[in-house]
Design a protein around this motif. Structure first.
Motif, mmCIF file in Angstrom:
data_model
loop_
_atom_site.group_PDB
_atom_site.id
_atom_site.type_symbol
_atom_site.label_atom_id
_atom_site.label_comp_id
_atom_site.label_asym_id
_atom_site.label_seq_id
_atom_site.Cartn_x
_atom_site.Cartn_y
_atom_site.Cartn_z
ATOM 1 N N LEU A 23 0.894 -1.177 -0.148
ATOM 2 C CA LEU A 23 0.030 -0.330 0.188
ATOM 3 C C LEU A 23 0.963 1.270 -0.162
ATOM 4 C CD1 LEU A 23 -2.716 -1.063 2.416
ATOM 5 C CD2 LEU A 23 -3.338 -0.340 0.589
ATOM 6 N N LYS A 24 1.976 1.572 0.542
ATOM 7 C CA LYS A 24 2.489 1.718 1.242
ATOM 8 C C LYS A 24 3.827 2.823 -0.631
ATOM 9 C CE LYS A 24 3.926 5.007 4.351
ATOM 10 N NZ LYS A 24 3.392 5.829 4.373
ATOM 11 N N LYS A 25 4.109 1.448 -1.192
ATOM 12 C CA LYS A 25 4.632 1.766 -2.532
ATOM 13 C C LYS A 25 3.920 1.893 -3.361
ATOM 14 C CE LYS A 25 7.720 -2.015 -1.238
ATOM 15 N NZ LYS A 25 8.128 -3.031 -1.886
ATOM 16 N N THR A 26 2.496 1.925 -3.274
ATOM 17 C CA THR A 26 1.213 2.247 -4.571
ATOM 18 C C THR A 26 1.220 3.381 -4.099
ATOM 19 O OG1 THR A 26 0.844 -0.012 -4.377
ATOM 20 C CG2 THR A 26 -0.861 1.472 -5.397
ATOM 21 N N LEU A 27 1.195 3.767 -2.912
ATOM 22 C CA LEU A 27 0.727 5.739 -2.661
ATOM 23 C C LEU A 27 1.990 6.266 -4.256
ATOM 24 C CD1 LEU A 27 -0.078 5.371 0.840
ATOM 25 C CD2 LEU A 27 -2.402 5.684 -1.282
ATOM 26 N N SER A 28 3.169 6.540 -3.986
ATOM 27 C CA SER A 28 4.010 7.093 -4.359
ATOM 28 C C SER A 28 4.331 6.740 -5.772
ATOM 29 C CB SER A 28 5.478 6.182 -3.926
ATOM 30 O OG SER A 28 5.871 5.285 -3.659
ATOM 31 N N CYS A 29 3.205 5.650 -7.163
ATOM 32 C CA CYS A 29 2.884 5.623 -7.915
ATOM 33 C C CYS A 29 1.912 6.707 -8.503
ATOM 34 C CB CYS A 29 2.711 3.752 -8.297
ATOM 35 S SG CYS A 29 3.968 2.963 -7.301
ATOM 36 N N ASP A 30 2.525 6.487 -9.766
ATOM 37 C CA ASP A 30 1.077 7.098 -10.857
ATOM 38 C C ASP A 30 1.119 5.902 -12.098
ATOM 39 O OD1 ASP A 30 3.691 6.873 -12.758
ATOM 40 O OD2 ASP A 30 3.851 9.193 -12.391
ATOM 41 N N ALA A 31 0.342 6.538 -12.944
ATOM 42 C CA ALA A 31 -0.730 5.532 -13.432
ATOM 43 C C ALA A 31 0.932 4.990 -14.524
ATOM 44 C CB ALA A 31 -1.288 6.002 -14.184
ATOM 45 N N HIS A 32 1.517 5.837 -14.882
ATOM 46 C CA HIS A 32 2.191 5.605 -15.850
ATOM 47 C C HIS A 32 3.106 5.076 -15.121
ATOM 48 C CE1 HIS A 32 5.078 6.075 -19.314
ATOM 49 N NE2 HIS A 32 6.272 5.928 -18.401
ATOM 50 N N THR A 33 4.214 4.635 -13.234
ATOM 51 C CA THR A 33 4.146 3.988 -12.741
ATOM 52 C C THR A 33 4.005 2.186 -12.707
ATOM 53 O OG1 THR A 33 5.676 5.787 -11.863
ATOM 54 C CG2 THR A 33 5.787 3.765 -11.176
ATOM 55 N N LEU A 34 2.639 2.663 -12.360
ATOM 56 C CA LEU A 34 2.289 1.293 -12.057
ATOM 57 C C LEU A 34 2.225 0.400 -13.392
ATOM 58 C CD1 LEU A 34 0.517 -0.089 -10.564
ATOM 59 C CD2 LEU A 34 -2.550 1.030 -11.155
ATOM 60 N N LEU A 35 1.785 1.117 -14.279
ATOM 61 C CA LEU A 35 1.617 0.654 -16.098
ATOM 62 C C LEU A 35 3.057 0.306 -16.166
ATOM 63 C CD1 LEU A 35 -0.371 3.025 -18.147
ATOM 64 C CD2 LEU A 35 -0.861 0.436 -16.596
ATOM 65 N N GLY A 36 4.135 -0.370 -15.915
ATOM 66 C CA GLY A 36 5.988 -0.010 -15.900
ATOM 67 C C GLY A 36 5.841 -1.001 -15.319
ATOM 68 N N ASP A 37 5.969 -1.176 -13.863
ATOM 69 C CA ASP A 37 5.972 -1.381 -12.891
ATOM 70 C C ASP A 37 6.281 -3.421 -12.769
ATOM 71 O OD1 ASP A 37 6.157 -0.759 -9.361
ATOM 72 O OD2 ASP A 37 7.549 -1.725 -10.440
ATOM 73 N N THR A 38 7.036 -3.515 -11.556
ATOM 74 C CA THR A 38 6.517 -5.676 -11.740
ATOM 75 C C THR A 38 7.033 -5.277 -10.448
ATOM 76 O OG1 THR A 38 9.782 -5.233 -11.859
ATOM 77 C CG2 THR A 38 8.472 -5.464 -13.781
#
Length: 154
Positions: free
Chosen positions: A90-105
């Motif tokens: 949850l903490k890691k996700t809060l620092s993401c944006d959509a672009h990061t989320l789409l490319g993250d592993t």
């Protein structure tokens, strides 16, 4: 008066052209083809000229509605994931944006991709690509909404 135009063509077409160069007036071929394409475009524009503003307005509204439903789907799936997610994810996700989320592993992006695949099963790839970013933004807003409900209680 004539103007010069430089064209690029693929190598394979150029090789064929070289075989037949003496059989064509390339300027005439290009002029005729371009004139026909412009004539078709102008004819199409004339047919829709009066209705075009209404058509564009309708399509914009439909696009907003489609994007809104994809954002809502993503939001709901993000909330669902957040309910059982590990605190660190949850903490890691809060620092993401959509672009990061789409490319993250990371594990949470795997959960996001699974949600996206489940929601888009049966939808062709091009339509899916149009709304993936909207779904991701919604997914993240759902996670963030969940976080705001629990953050001060931790």
């Amino acid at each position: 008066m004539s103007k010069r135009v430089t064209l690029s063509i693929p190598d394979a077409l150029y090789r064929k052209l070289e075989e037949w160069r003496d059989s064509f007036n390339l300027s005439r071929v290009f002029q005729d083809a371009l004139a026909e394409m412009i004539r078709r475009k102008e004819s199409l524009m004339e047919r829709f000229h009066d209705d075009l503003p209404q058509i564009i307005a309708r399509l914009r509204q439909e696009k907003r509605e489609a994007e809104g439903s994809w954002e809502k789907l993503g939001h709901d799936r993000g909330l669902l994931w957040a309910r059982s997610a590990h605190w660190l994810d949850l903490k890691k996700t809060l620092s993401c944006d959509a672009h990061t989320l789409l490319g993250d592993t990371s594990p949470f992006s795997d959960a996001f991709r699974k949600s996206l695949e489940e929601e888009t099963a049966g939808i062709d790839k091009e339509d899916r690509a149009d709304f993936t970013g909207t779904f991701a933004a919604g997914w993240l807003s759902g996670v963030r909404e969940f976080w705001t409900m629990v953050e001060d209680k931790l």
